[in-house]
Design a protein around this motif. Structure first.
Motif, PDB file in Angstrom:
ATOM      1  N   MET A 113      51.460  19.635  38.670  1.00 27.69           N
ATOM      2  CA  MET A 113      51.017  20.938  38.146  1.00 27.69           C
ATOM      3  C   MET A 113      52.230  21.837  37.896  1.00 27.69           C
ATOM      4  N   LYS A 114      52.190  22.559  36.792  1.00 31.63           N
ATOM      5  CA  LYS A 114      53.308  23.466  36.473  1.00 31.63           C
ATOM      6  C   LYS A 114      53.405  24.587  37.504  1.00 31.63           C
ATOM      7  N   GLU A 115      54.638  25.025  37.712  1.00 37.01           N
ATOM      8  CA  GLU A 115      54.885  26.062  38.723  1.00 37.01           C
ATOM      9  C   GLU A 115      54.135  27.352  38.375  1.00 37.01           C
ATOM     10  N   SER A 116      53.997  27.642  37.080  1.00 35.00           N
ATOM     11  CA  SER A 116      53.295  28.876  36.689  1.00 35.00           C
ATOM     12  C   SER A 116      51.826  28.833  37.094  1.00 35.00           C
ATOM     13  N   LYS A 117      51.210  27.657  36.997  1.00 34.59           N
ATOM     14  CA  LYS A 117      49.798  27.528  37.395  1.00 34.59           C
ATOM     15  C   LYS A 117      49.661  27.680  38.915  1.00 34.59           C
ATOM     16  N   ILE A 118      50.602  27.071  39.637  1.00 31.38           N
ATOM     17  CA  ILE A 118      50.581  27.198  41.107  1.00 31.38           C
ATOM     18  C   ILE A 118      50.754  28.659  41.495  1.00 31.38           C
ATOM     19  N   MET A 119      51.681  29.343  40.817  1.00 29.75           N
ATOM     20  CA  MET A 119      51.940  30.744  41.157  1.00 29.75           C
ATOM     21  C   MET A 119      50.781  31.650  40.749  1.00 29.75           C
ATOM     22  N   LEU A 120      50.114  31.285  39.663  1.00 26.37           N
ATOM     23  CA  LEU A 120      48.923  32.055  39.266  1.00 26.37           C
ATOM     24  C   LEU A 120      47.869  31.952  40.360  1.00 26.37           C
ATOM     25  N   LEU A 121      47.676  30.723  40.880  1.00 29.91           N
ATOM     26  CA  LEU A 121      46.735  30.529  41.992  1.00 29.91           C
ATOM     27  C   LEU A 121      47.195  31.313  43.226  1.00 29.91           C
ATOM     28  N   GLN A 122      48.520  31.319  43.433  1.00 37.22           N
ATOM     29  CA  GLN A 122      49.079  32.050  44.574  1.00 37.22           C
ATOM     30  C   GLN A 122      48.729  33.539  44.486  1.00 37.22           C
ATOM     31  N   TYR A 123      48.865  34.116  43.291  1.00 38.06           N
ATOM     32  CA  TYR A 123      48.556  35.536  43.101  1.00 38.06           C
ATOM     33  C   TYR A 123      47.057  35.800  43.269  1.00 38.06           C
ATOM     34  N   ILE A 124      46.230  34.916  42.696  1.00 38.77           N
ATOM     35  CA  ILE A 124      44.770  35.113  42.779  1.00 38.77           C
ATOM     36  C   ILE A 124      44.310  34.987  44.235  1.00 38.77           C
ATOM     37  N   THR A 125      44.794  33.944  44.924  1.00 40.24           N
ATOM     38  CA  THR A 125      44.394  33.774  46.329  1.00 40.24           C
ATOM     39  C   THR A 125      44.886  34.955  47.169  1.00 40.24           C
ATOM     40  N   GLY A 126      46.085  35.434  46.860  1.00 39.46           N
ATOM     41  CA  GLY A 126      46.619  36.586  47.593  1.00 39.46           C
ATOM     42  C   GLY A 126      45.716  37.809  47.455  1.00 39.46           C
ATOM     43  N   ALA A 127      45.278  38.070  46.221  1.00 43.38           N
ATOM     44  CA  ALA A 127      44.406  39.229  45.975  1.00 43.38           C
ATOM     45  C   ALA A 127      43.057  39.043  46.686  1.00 43.38           C
ATOM     46  N   CYS A 128      42.515  37.829  46.617  1.00 41.98           N
ATOM     47  CA  CYS A 128      41.214  37.557  47.265  1.00 41.98           C
ATOM     48  C   CYS A 128      41.324  37.656  48.789  1.00 41.98           C
ATOM     49  N   ILE A 129      42.473  37.208  49.319  1.00 40.23           N
ATOM     50  CA  ILE A 129      42.676  37.269  50.778  1.00 40.23           C
ATOM     51  C   ILE A 129      42.662  38.725  51.258  1.00 40.23           C
ATOM     52  N   LEU A 130      43.221  39.611  50.444  1.00 40.46           N
ATOM     53  CA  LEU A 130      43.203  41.035  50.826  1.00 40.46           C
ATOM     54  C   LEU A 130      41.769  41.528  50.993  1.00 40.46           C
ATOM     55  N   VAL A 131      40.900  41.139  50.049  1.00 36.95           N
ATOM     56  CA  VAL A 131      39.501  41.598  50.084  1.00 36.95           C
ATOM     57  C   VAL A 131      38.761  40.926  51.240  1.00 36.95           C
ATOM     58  N   LEU A 132      38.862  39.594  51.292  1.00 36.68           N
ATOM     59  CA  LEU A 132      38.140  38.869  52.335  1.00 36.68           C
ATOM     60  C   LEU A 132      38.708  39.154  53.729  1.00 36.68           C
ATOM     61  N   GLY A 133      40.008  39.358  53.793  1.00 36.78           N
ATOM     62  CA  GLY A 133      40.628  39.700  55.078  1.00 36.78           C
ATOM     63  C   GLY A 133      40.110  41.035  55.592  1.00 36.78           C
ATOM     64  N   ALA A 134      39.966  41.996  54.680  1.00 37.76           N
ATOM     65  CA  ALA A 134      39.416  43.301  55.062  1.00 37.76           C
ATOM     66  C   ALA A 134      37.974  43.149  55.541  1.00 37.76           C
ATOM     67  N   ALA A 135      37.210  42.310  54.832  1.00 34.07           N
ATOM     68  CA  ALA A 135      35.809  42.068  55.216  1.00 34.07           C
ATOM     69  C   ALA A 135      35.751  41.403  56.594  1.00 34.07           C
ATOM     70  N   HIS A 136      36.638  40.440  56.797  1.00 34.58           N
ATOM     71  CA  HIS A 136      36.722  39.714  58.070  1.00 34.58           C
ATOM     72  C   HIS A 136      37.025  40.685  59.216  1.00 34.58           C
ATOM     73  N   PHE A 137      38.003  41.552  58.963  1.00 38.46           N
ATOM     74  CA  PHE A 137      38.404  42.547  59.968  1.00 38.46           C
ATOM     75  C   PHE A 137      37.246  43.506  60.265  1.00 38.46           C
ATOM     76  N   ALA A 138      36.577  43.947  59.192  1.00 36.80           N
ATOM     77  CA  ALA A 138      35.462  44.888  59.350  1.00 36.80           C
ATOM     78  C   ALA A 138      34.316  44.254  60.137  1.00 36.80           C
ATOM     79  N   LEU A 139      34.025  42.999  59.842  1.00 42.05           N
ATOM     80  CA  LEU A 139      32.925  42.317  60.536  1.00 42.05           C
ATOM     81  C   LEU A 139      33.203  42.183  62.030  1.00 42.05           C
ATOM     82  N   LEU A 140      34.450  41.831  62.342  1.00 42.41           N
ATOM     83  CA  LEU A 140      34.789  41.590  63.751  1.00 42.41           C
ATOM     84  C   LEU A 140      34.914  42.879  64.557  1.00 42.41           C
ATOM     85  N   THR A 141      35.188  43.984  63.890  1.00 42.76           N
ATOM     86  CA  THR A 141      35.407  45.233  64.637  1.00 42.76           C
ATOM     87  C   THR A 141      34.234  46.208  64.537  1.00 42.76           C
ATOM     88  N   SER A 142      33.162  45.794  63.889  1.00 45.18           N
ATOM     89  CA  SER A 142      31.994  46.697  63.846  1.00 45.18           C
ATOM     90  C   SER A 142      30.694  45.928  64.135  1.00 45.18           C
TER      91      SER A 142
END
Lengths: 283, 114
Positions: free
Chosen positions: B1-30
């Motif tokens: 796989m080309k490095e640009s495709k891997i990095m595109l996935l890296q950016y998308i997963t990074g953005a999704c992790i921010l959202v899901l990580g916040a949800a994960h944190f919220a669920l565990l602390t409330s």
């Protein structure tokens, strides 16, 4: 009626002696700590200290040539044009990458100046570094216009509009001095990293509407030691003596690669031979 | 796989992790019955039962993002082609193992596995 010369008021000339300071006699003496390394001698790295008289406008290159001429002829330096055009005299001066010919000693405002060869390149001797790897990387990105659709014709010009030239004009000012390569923290870690100059030049040709080799260049750039290893530290742009911004070029290339995931399409395709002939009058 | 495709996935997963990580944190602390019960087995299990698929998705994103990021960092310490290939394979296996072990944990909480 002409004015009588006697009517012209005589303005006394206020001569500031400071204006002439440093022209006839030295302003001060500066100690130069110069990196020395001779692989033939095998005695390792050392620094030699030389006292150099500094006049107004004396550059670091002038000082090094003074050392070579008057104090130590064994000192090795590389230089050519003495006017920041050839890019031969790049070195690290007081910890920052600079061209020796463009750097005035007085402006450094130090009594001791440390001069050493550029980082990230093998040292041949003293201040002279080996640019082979640097130019190999430059060569790998095809640093020239490639047109597969046109027979080479000396009687024709490939015309461009001014706004098309502006897209890459800044990157045409690169003198390949290697200062960006020396300042790049990724190059310090990763010897296979293409480096700012090669990638800046890749962008220069990719942004050129006359060129048609952007896909080939992207194959080199979009690899494991290509543009994705740039951390956007920006030191390459910071040290460039010609005001080129390779960090900007690399970010542009990243955006282009992401957009098309390696199969980059230009905004405007290179004009074909028929269009070229229509644009260019016969000589 | 080309490095640009891997990095595109890296950016998308990074953005999704921010959202899901916040949800994960919220669920565990409330939790519904107060903070004192946040880390009790029953509280954690009830969250897994309700949001199992989201946790699985979070795990997939993290397994890719973390190990690919680590691969990029290690490849920069260039030691030759063999080193580069070894790093890529070790990170791929590491990511795979993390995903398998995390999935097993989720399935245990969901009482699919014992």
């Amino acid at each position: 009626m002409s004015q009588d010369k006697s009517d012209v008021p005589i303005v006394p000339l206020h001569f500031d002696p400071k204006v002439m300071e440093g022209l006839g006699k030295p302003i001060k003496k500066v100690n130069f700590r110069v990196f020395r390394f001779d692989p033939a001698k095998g005695d390792g790295v050392r620094y030699s200290v030389y006292e150099v008289p500094v006049f107004r406008g004396t550059t670091v290159l002038d000082a090094l040539l003074y050392i070579k001429e008057k104090l130590d002829p064994s000192l090795s330096i590389r230089y050519s044009c003495r006017m920041a055009v050839c890019g031969s005299c790049g070195m690290v001066i007081n910890g920052k990458e600079m061209l020796a010919c463009k750097t005035q000693v007085e402006k450094l405002e130090k009594d001791t100046i440390v001069v050493r060869p550029m980082n990230n390149l093998p040292v041949i001797r003293d201040l002279v570094t080996d640019f082979s790897v640097f130019f190999d990387k430059h060569r790998s990105i095809l640093p020239y216009i490639v047109r597969e659709d046109v027979d080479f014709n000396l009687n024709r010009e490939y015309m461009q509009k001014p706004d098309e030239v502006i897209d890459f004009l800044m990157f045409s000012n690169c003198i390949k001095c290697g200062l960006c390569y020396s300042a790049c923290p990724t190059n310090a870690m990763d010897e296979a990293f293409l480096g700012p100059m090669a990638m800046g030049q890749a962008y220069r040709y990719i942004a050129d509407t006359r060129d048609g080799a952007h896909v080939k260049r992207m194959e080199v750039l979009d690899a494991s030691h290509g543009l994705w290893n740039c951390h956007f530290a920006g030191s390459c742009s910071d040290v460039c003596p010609k005001g080129v911004d390779p960090a900007f070029a690399i970010q542009q290339l990243k955006a282009l690669a992401i957009r098309k995931a390696g199969t980059l399409k230009k905004k405007k395709p290179a004009i074909n031979v028929v269009q070229v002939r229509e644009l260019v009058p016969e000589r | 796989m080309k490095e640009s495709k891997i990095m595109l996935l890296q950016y998308i997963t990074g953005a999704c992790i921010l959202v899901l990580g916040a949800a994960h944190f919220a669920l565990l602390t409330s939790p519904s019955d107060g903070l004192k019960t946040t880390l009790t087995f029953n509280s954690v299990q009830s969250i897994y039962v309700a949001y199992g698929l989201i946790f699985e998705l979070f795990l997939v994103l993290l397994s890719f993002h973390v190990f690919n990021g680590f691969r990029k960092v290690l490849i920069e310490l260039y030691q030759g082609k063999t080193y580069e290939t070894a790093v890529s394979w070790i990170m791929l296996l590491g990511g795979g193992a993390t995903f398998v072990w995390g999935t097993r944990t989720i399935l245990v909480f969901l009482e699919v596995l014992h």
